[in-house]
Design a protein around this motif. Structure first.
Motif, PDB file in Angstrom:
ATOM      1  N   SER A   1     -78.617 -27.355 -36.338  1.00 13.72           N
ATOM      2  CA  SER A   1     -80.012 -27.855 -37.023  1.00 13.72           C
ATOM      3  C   SER A   1     -79.650 -27.596 -38.520  1.00 13.72           C
ATOM      4  N   VAL A   2     -79.801 -28.697 -39.430  1.00 17.13           N
ATOM      5  CA  VAL A   2     -79.724 -28.376 -40.868  1.00 17.13           C
ATOM      6  C   VAL A   2     -81.062 -28.842 -41.630  1.00 17.13           C
ATOM      7  N   ARG A   3     -81.105 -28.069 -42.442  1.00 16.62           N
ATOM      8  CA  ARG A   3     -82.526 -28.344 -43.259  1.00 16.62           C
ATOM      9  C   ARG A   3     -82.522 -29.851 -43.823  1.00 16.62           C
ATOM     10  N   ALA A   4     -83.598 -30.446 -43.575  1.00 18.66           N
ATOM     11  CA  ALA A   4     -83.411 -31.976 -43.725  1.00 18.66           C
ATOM     12  C   ALA A   4     -82.869 -32.561 -44.925  1.00 18.66           C
ATOM     13  N   ASP A   5     -83.308 -32.222 -46.085  1.00 13.60           N
ATOM     14  CA  ASP A   5     -82.775 -32.545 -47.176  1.00 13.60           C
ATOM     15  C   ASP A   5     -81.118 -32.146 -47.509  1.00 13.60           C
ATOM     16  N   LEU A   6     -80.785 -31.211 -47.136  1.00 13.41           N
ATOM     17  CA  LEU A   6     -79.181 -31.044 -46.742  1.00 13.41           C
ATOM     18  C   LEU A   6     -78.555 -31.663 -45.907  1.00 13.41           C
ATOM     19  N   HIS A   7     -79.338 -32.032 -44.671  1.00 18.35           N
ATOM     20  CA  HIS A   7     -78.709 -32.872 -43.587  1.00 18.35           C
ATOM     21  C   HIS A   7     -78.142 -34.299 -44.198  1.00 18.35           C
ATOM     22  N   VAL A   8     -78.859 -34.766 -45.003  1.00 19.34           N
ATOM     23  CA  VAL A   8     -78.881 -36.181 -45.453  1.00 19.34           C
ATOM     24  C   VAL A   8     -77.418 -36.205 -46.427  1.00 19.34           C
ATOM     25  N   ASP A   9     -77.375 -35.137 -47.022  1.00 21.21           N
ATOM     26  CA  ASP A   9     -76.170 -35.117 -48.153  1.00 21.21           C
ATOM     27  C   ASP A   9     -74.814 -34.744 -47.421  1.00 21.21           C
ATOM     28  N   LEU A  10     -74.974 -34.144 -46.358  1.00 18.21           N
ATOM     29  CA  LEU A  10     -73.513 -33.874 -45.775  1.00 18.21           C
ATOM     30  C   LEU A  10     -72.688 -35.127 -45.011  1.00 18.21           C
ATOM     31  N   THR A  11     -73.252 -36.063 -44.825  1.00 18.21           N
ATOM     32  CA  THR A  11     -72.492 -37.329 -44.483  1.00 18.21           C
ATOM     33  C   THR A  11     -71.435 -37.723 -45.578  1.00 18.21           C
ATOM     34  N   GLY A  12     -70.304 -37.878 -45.182  1.00 18.99           N
ATOM     35  CA  GLY A  12     -69.288 -38.085 -45.852  1.00 18.99           C
ATOM     36  C   GLY A  12     -68.230 -36.997 -46.577  1.00 18.99           C
ATOM     37  N   THR A  13     -68.918 -35.587 -46.030  1.00 23.16           N
ATOM     38  CA  THR A  13     -68.305 -34.739 -46.496  1.00 23.16           C
ATOM     39  C   THR A  13     -67.388 -34.058 -45.428  1.00 23.16           C
ATOM     40  N   ARG A  14     -66.925 -32.757 -45.519  1.00 20.69           N
ATOM     41  CA  ARG A  14     -66.039 -32.255 -44.287  1.00 20.69           C
ATOM     42  C   ARG A  14     -66.844 -31.013 -44.021  1.00 20.69           C
ATOM     43  N   ILE A  15     -66.752 -30.602 -42.806  1.00 21.85           N
ATOM     44  CA  ILE A  15     -67.314 -29.105 -42.580  1.00 21.85           C
ATOM     45  C   ILE A  15     -66.496 -28.329 -41.719  1.00 21.85           C
ATOM     46  N   HIS A  16     -66.617 -27.021 -41.716  1.00 24.03           N
ATOM     47  CA  HIS A  16     -66.091 -26.471 -40.320  1.00 24.03           C
ATOM     48  C   HIS A  16     -67.287 -25.486 -39.806  1.00 24.03           C
ATOM     49  N   ALA A  17     -67.526 -25.327 -38.509  1.00 22.10           N
ATOM     50  CA  ALA A  17     -68.552 -24.713 -38.127  1.00 22.10           C
ATOM     51  C   ALA A  17     -68.318 -23.939 -36.779  1.00 22.10           C
ATOM     52  N   ARG A  18     -69.108 -23.048 -36.611  1.00 26.87           N
ATOM     53  CA  ARG A  18     -68.863 -22.134 -35.386  1.00 26.87           C
ATOM     54  C   ARG A  18     -70.388 -22.206 -34.609  1.00 26.87           C
ATOM     55  N   VAL A  19     -70.596 -22.276 -33.249  1.00 27.70           N
ATOM     56  CA  VAL A  19     -71.983 -22.256 -32.721  1.00 27.70           C
ATOM     57  C   VAL A  19     -71.625 -21.538 -31.591  1.00 27.70           C
ATOM     58  N   PRO A  20     -71.722 -20.214 -31.353  1.00 28.19           N
ATOM     59  CA  PRO A  20     -71.300 -19.375 -30.344  1.00 28.19           C
ATOM     60  C   PRO A  20     -72.823 -19.039 -29.664  1.00 28.19           C
ATOM     61  N   VAL A  21     -73.638 -20.050 -29.256  1.00 27.36           N
ATOM     62  CA  VAL A  21     -74.854 -19.759 -28.432  1.00 27.36           C
ATOM     63  C   VAL A  21     -74.700 -20.326 -26.980  1.00 27.36           C
TER      64      VAL A  21
END
Length: 415
Positions: free
Chosen positions: A190-210
């Motif tokens: 889950s990403v803060r709503a205002d930041l979530h919008v800006d992520l489209t078109g970018t590149r990320i790496h993430a880890r979700v060990p839950v």
């Protein structure tokens, strides 16, 4: 303050023994790093349990525990979460901050390794291969089985993860959620709503060990016998939950000071004063530090069910929030609660403490559902399930009001 014109001398003397400094210190102890936010199923929670047992035993109260398996699992982290924005070459552009910019999603699949990909906004139209190797940004989270179906479809199309929007509180935090849902086919953040919008078109790496963890809970019960054997099966229960949502793994602390370390501190102080003042009550007193309130009031449900099966007929008061001053103390009455409401009302009048009806979603409700007279009490809490719920939020005067109100009500109910 109560006047002698109305108050019995032994009650007045007991009220003078209440110590706000001691209650604040107990709250501080329960918020210590060693207890790690007291989330059920953790070592810190076990340490908190031992602390309560030792304290009540030192006062001479008969102290026991009531273990039970959780009927709903909790969300466990095997390692810290990670979310970073990167270049096409994998160079880090930005590392996002857990709990203020992103956080766990309770239905995420377990993904202990870093997964890198572009962020693509979800659309029901377009080529089927557009999600291959991508993190898919959803505009909203489908409910129930619809989320499972969508995740399955996107995983089949080659998606590697999901990003969902989440709105922050007024204080800028993303609320921690610890009740684990059925995992979907992909890792989810889950990403803060205002930041979530800006992520489209970018590149990320993430880890979700839950992952979902089936933990065991344990109520802590401190008992003091009454003087009337005819009331032996009709105890007066005073409860407050001691579990919290727990610290983030290698991340922010969530000490749960107002929710509900302060409430437990009030119980500890009331037990001390009752012992020191040698107050005698006709009814047995049962002080309960409830567990697993944060995962669906499971500890109180277990105790209420047990008491009903035993044929007990308790009266029950529950304190959830004893840390922050409001215009009035909230009271949530259940059915058939006149025997509890009258003493609370009288205590409020004697002590000049205003009471109003309020919504308190806490451990009194399973007792109401079991058919017992039960009332919830809350002086106030703040910034629940966030790092903002810290010791600095706890007001000594709120602790004093909670303790004096409850001791005055207990005296009327059990004397």
């Amino acid at each position: 303050m109560m006047t002698e014109q109305f108050a019995p001398p032994d009650l007045l003397a007991a009220l003078t023994l209440l110590d706000s400094v001691r209650m604040l210190e107990h709250t501080h102890q329960l918020c210590a790093p060693v207890f790690a936010g007291r989330r059920v199923g953790t070592q810190g929670h076990t340490e908190a349990t031992d602390f309560l047992i030792e304290h009540w035993k030192s006062l001479g109260w008969e102290t026991t525990t009531q273990a039970f398996p959780l009927s709903a699992p909790v969300l466990e982290q095997a390692a810290p979460l990670l979310l970073e924005q990167v270049t096409a070459k994998g160079e880090i552009l930005r590392t996002f901050v857990q709990r203020t910019e992103y956080c766990e999603h309770p239905r995420s699949a377990f993904q202990p390794d870093i997964v890198e990909g572009s962020v693509v906004r979800f659309s029901e139209e377009g080529a089927l291969d557009r999600y291959q190797g991508a993190w898919v940004a959803l505009d909203a989270v489908p409910q129930g089985t619809a989320f499972t179906t969508l995740a399955d479809e996107l995983a089949h199309q080659g998606a590697i993860g999901l990003l969902t929007p989440l709105y922050a509180t007024a204080d800028g935090y993303l609320v921690k959620r610890i009740i684990a849902g059925t995992p979907v086919a992909l890792p989810v953040l889950s990403v803060r709503a205002d930041l979530h919008v800006d992520l489209t078109g970018t590149r990320i790496h993430a880890r979700v060990p839950v992952y979902a963890h089936q933990a065991q809970g344990g109520n802590v019960l401190a008992h003091r016998p009454g003087t009337d054997e005819h009331l032996a099966s009709s105890p007066l229960i005073l409860g407050a939950h001691y579990d919290g949502v727990g610290d983030d793994v290698e991340g922010p602390r969530l000490p749960g000071a107002t929710d509900n370390a302060a409430g437990v501190a009030v119980l500890l102080e009331l037990a001390r004063v009752i012992t020191q003042a040698r107050l005698q009550f006709r009814r047995p007193l049962l002080f309960v530090a409830f567990d697993a309130e944060e995962v669906g009031v499971q500890g109180s449900s277990v105790l209420a069910t047990q008491l009903k099966a035993q044929g007990s007929t308790p009266l029950m008061l529950n304190l959830d929030g004893a840390a922050c001053l409001n215009d009035a103390v909230w009271i949530e009455p259940g059915s058939q609660t006149e025997p509890l409401l009258q003493p609370l009302d009288q205590a409020g009048r004697w002590l000049d403490i205003p009471l109003i009806v309020g919504n308190i979603a806490s451990d009194q409700r399973p007792f109401v559902q079991a058919g017992f007279p039960a009332v919830g009490v809350s002086v106030g809490a703040a910034q629940l399930h966030t790092p903002g719920d810290a010791i600095e939020r706890v007001q000594p005067e709120a602790l004093r009001i909670a303790a004096t109100l409850l001791l005055t009500a207990l005296w009327q109910l059990a004397a």
